[in-house]
Write a protein that holds these residues in place. Structure first.
Motif, mmCIF file in Angstrom:
data_model
loop_
_atom_site.group_PDB
_atom_site.id
_atom_site.type_symbol
_atom_site.label_atom_id
_atom_site.label_comp_id
_atom_site.label_asym_id
_atom_site.label_seq_id
_atom_site.Cartn_x
_atom_site.Cartn_y
_atom_site.Cartn_z
ATOM 1 N N GLY A 47 0.823 -1.211 0.000
ATOM 2 C CA GLY A 47 0.000 0.000 0.000
ATOM 3 C C GLY A 47 0.852 1.253 0.000
ATOM 4 N N ASN A 48 0.620 2.152 0.970
ATOM 5 C CA ASN A 48 1.402 3.388 1.032
ATOM 6 C C ASN A 48 2.713 3.223 1.803
ATOM 7 O OD1 ASN A 48 0.685 3.428 3.773
ATOM 8 N ND2 ASN A 48 -0.983 4.884 3.458
ATOM 9 N N GLY A 49 2.975 2.008 2.258
ATOM 10 C CA GLY A 49 4.263 1.719 2.894
ATOM 11 C C GLY A 49 4.295 1.840 4.402
ATOM 12 N N TRP A 50 3.234 2.395 5.026
ATOM 13 C CA TRP A 50 3.242 2.576 6.474
ATOM 14 C C TRP A 50 2.971 1.258 7.196
ATOM 15 C CZ3 TRP A 50 5.449 6.393 8.770
ATOM 16 C CH2 TRP A 50 5.467 7.660 8.200
ATOM 17 N N VAL A 51 3.726 1.052 8.268
ATOM 18 C CA VAL A 51 3.567 -0.128 9.127
ATOM 19 C C VAL A 51 3.458 0.359 10.568
ATOM 20 C CG1 VAL A 51 4.575 -2.298 9.924
ATOM 21 C CG2 VAL A 51 4.899 -1.564 7.535
ATOM 22 N N ALA A 52 2.422 -0.094 11.267
ATOM 23 C CA ALA A 52 2.173 0.340 12.648
ATOM 24 C C ALA A 52 2.330 -0.837 13.605
ATOM 25 C CB ALA A 52 0.767 0.933 12.761
ATOM 26 N N LEU A 53 3.093 -0.612 14.685
ATOM 27 C CA LEU A 53 3.325 -1.631 15.705
ATOM 28 C C LEU A 53 2.830 -1.129 17.058
ATOM 29 C CD1 LEU A 53 7.013 -2.598 14.786
ATOM 30 C CD2 LEU A 53 4.891 -3.503 13.805
ATOM 31 N N GLY A 54 2.484 -2.065 17.937
ATOM 32 C CA GLY A 54 1.926 -1.715 19.230
ATOM 33 C C GLY A 54 2.947 -1.657 20.346
ATOM 34 N N GLU A 55 2.540 -1.027 21.426
ATOM 35 C CA GLU A 55 3.418 -0.830 22.583
ATOM 36 C C GLU A 55 3.859 -2.152 23.208
ATOM 37 O OE1 GLU A 55 3.545 2.063 26.518
ATOM 38 O OE2 GLU A 55 1.630 1.636 25.516
ATOM 39 N N ASP A 72 -7.154 -0.032 5.335
ATOM 40 C CA ASP A 72 -7.093 1.318 4.791
ATOM 41 C C ASP A 72 -6.489 2.253 5.838
ATOM 42 O OD1 ASP A 72 -8.316 3.095 2.438
ATOM 43 O OD2 ASP A 72 -8.571 4.172 4.328
ATOM 44 N N PHE A 73 -5.724 3.242 5.366
ATOM 45 C CA PHE A 73 -5.093 4.170 6.300
ATOM 46 C C PHE A 73 -6.121 4.877 7.176
ATOM 47 C CE2 PHE A 73 -2.737 7.989 7.612
ATOM 48 C CZ PHE A 73 -1.533 7.423 8.000
ATOM 49 N N ASN A 74 -7.321 5.041 6.674
ATOM 50 C CA ASN A 74 -8.385 5.666 7.465
ATOM 51 C C ASN A 74 -8.723 4.842 8.698
ATOM 52 O OD1 ASN A 74 -10.546 7.805 7.682
ATOM 53 N ND2 ASN A 74 -11.828 5.973 7.652
ATOM 54 N N THR A 75 -8.575 3.526 8.590
ATOM 55 C CA THR A 75 -8.820 2.650 9.745
ATOM 56 C C THR A 75 -7.811 2.942 10.841
ATOM 57 O OG1 THR A 75 -9.721 0.919 8.310
ATOM 58 C CG2 THR A 75 -8.993 0.254 10.508
ATOM 59 N N LEU A 76 -6.545 3.101 10.459
ATOM 60 C CA LEU A 76 -5.511 3.443 11.439
ATOM 61 C C LEU A 76 -5.777 4.815 12.037
ATOM 62 C CD1 LEU A 76 -2.861 2.769 12.859
ATOM 63 C CD2 LEU A 76 -1.642 3.702 10.869
ATOM 64 N N ALA A 77 -6.273 5.743 11.224
ATOM 65 C CA ALA A 77 -6.585 7.084 11.726
ATOM 66 C C ALA A 77 -7.713 7.037 12.747
ATOM 67 C CB ALA A 77 -6.955 8.008 10.571
#
Length: 359
Positions: A47-55, A72-77
């Motif tokens: 996708g847009n390349g962003w990867v999110a990890l948790g604490e 979708d990035f909107n879900t992360l937002a």
């Protein structure tokens, strides 16, 4: 590989943003089991390349592809709205999320910079820089000469010729102002009557795509010693920026042109007649659009799909006008005379984009 686990009742999402692309999020963050902690952007990632990890995500957890979901990035937002601030950061960005009473912010792990405001998209940042670059009274000769050296990401393309039976030149937005004497004035220097080639500096930019960075009317082959701002007829450079003296031209349809005074009058007569014969129609959509598309079909490697330039002869008259896209579109632009050692006009150039900002 990537995907959701068992189905759960989805919460209604707010529409923070659309068209931002997909991103990768660990399921622990997605399911609310832990807070967002790390965010990084991969080159050529999903996708847009962003990867999110948790604490609370452990190394073993993030090493298992089954623990990720593509959303979708909107879900992360919706999980953390602060991510909207960093959407346009480049590949290679590595960030740490810091929650606080204000809602949270990110810290760049490379330089320690706090990010609390939206980072501008590269195209927006370049556009704002470009506005400050344009329409100066003068430029060093090498600054404008570089457009037509054909180096780096720049290509030189001769789009055809324009006819100058009177030698008086108008530069204007042809689809909005050409043919209207109130908004178009000839320039302060004349050229010998004749037909001259029009060259375009085509910039293939990773930021803005394929664009016309500059256009020039080539009049002589002598070497350029300096450039001088093209003033309206009856004025001099000494009057630049004086009250009532306007040394540029406005663009409201994303187009510019090189045109003779006589051809401009012919265009006005053609345009009036066309509108009388085609009531309720739009001259671009119903006449010029097909000509620009045909130009693209003939030269697809140097313009966008809708077409960026045409050499057009005024029907019923035959004098040719060179029409071309104005860089990033609407705005205020200025022409500059290229002068040789004898102070003779060698070329007329219109710079639209500083290539340094779009590479």
């Amino acid at each position: 590989m990537f995907g959701f686990g068992k189905k759960e009742k989805k919460k209604e999402l707010k529409q923070y943003i659309t068209g931002a692309g997909a991103c990768v999020v660990t399921k622990s963050v997605l399911n609310g089991e832990t807070g967002l902690k790390w965010l990084f952007r991969e080159t050529d990632g999903i996708g847009n390349g962003w990867v999110a990890l948790g604490e609370s995500d452990t190394q073993a957890y993030v090493d298992d592809a089954a623990n990720y979901a593509i959303v979708d990035f909107n879900t992360l937002a919706n999980i953390e709205p602060a991510v909207l601030n960093i959407l346009h950061m480049p590949a290679g960005a590595d960030l740490e999320f810091k929650p606080d009473p204000s809602g949270g912010y990110f810290v760049d792990t490379v330089n320690g910079k706090e990010i609390r405001e939206p980072v501008k998209a590269p195209i927006q940042e370049a556009f704002e820089q470009n506005l400050k670059y344009l329409n100066k009274e003068s430029y060093p000769a090498e600054e404008l000469l570089r457009y037509f050296h054909g180096k780096g990401d720049m290509r030189i393309f001769c789009m055809g010729e324009a006819d100058f039976p009177s030698g008086e030149i108008i530069i204007a937005d042809p689809l909005v102002y050409l043919g209207n004497d109130k908004y178009t004035e000839p320039l302060n220097r004349k050229i010998p009557a004749g037909s001259y080639p029009v060259e375009l500096a085509i910039l293939d930019s990773p930021v803005a795509g394929l664009r016309i960075a500059a256009a020039r009317l080539k009049i002589r082959e002598t070497d350029i010693c300096r450039y001088e701002i093209a003033m309206p007829v009856g004025t001099t450079v000494a009057q630049y920026n004086q009250p009532g003296i306007f040394a540029g031209f406005g663009v409201d349809a994303g187009m510019a042109c090189f045109c003779d005074v006589a051809a401009a009058k012919e265009f006005g007569e053609f345009s009036d007649g066309w509108h009388q014969q085609n009531p309720g129609k739009n001259q671009y959509d119903d006449y010029f659009a097909q000509l620009f598309r045909s130009s693209y079909e003939a030269y697809p490697d140097v313009q966008r799909e809708d077409g960026d330039f045409i050499e057009w002869a005024v029907p019923g008259y035959g004098h040719r006008i060179a029409m071309f896209a104005s860089g990033l579109g609407d705005g205020l632009y200025t022409g500059y005379w290229g002068l040789d050692a004898g102070e003779e006009v060698t070329e007329l150039i219109i710079p639209f984009m500083n290539p340094d900002y779009f590479s």
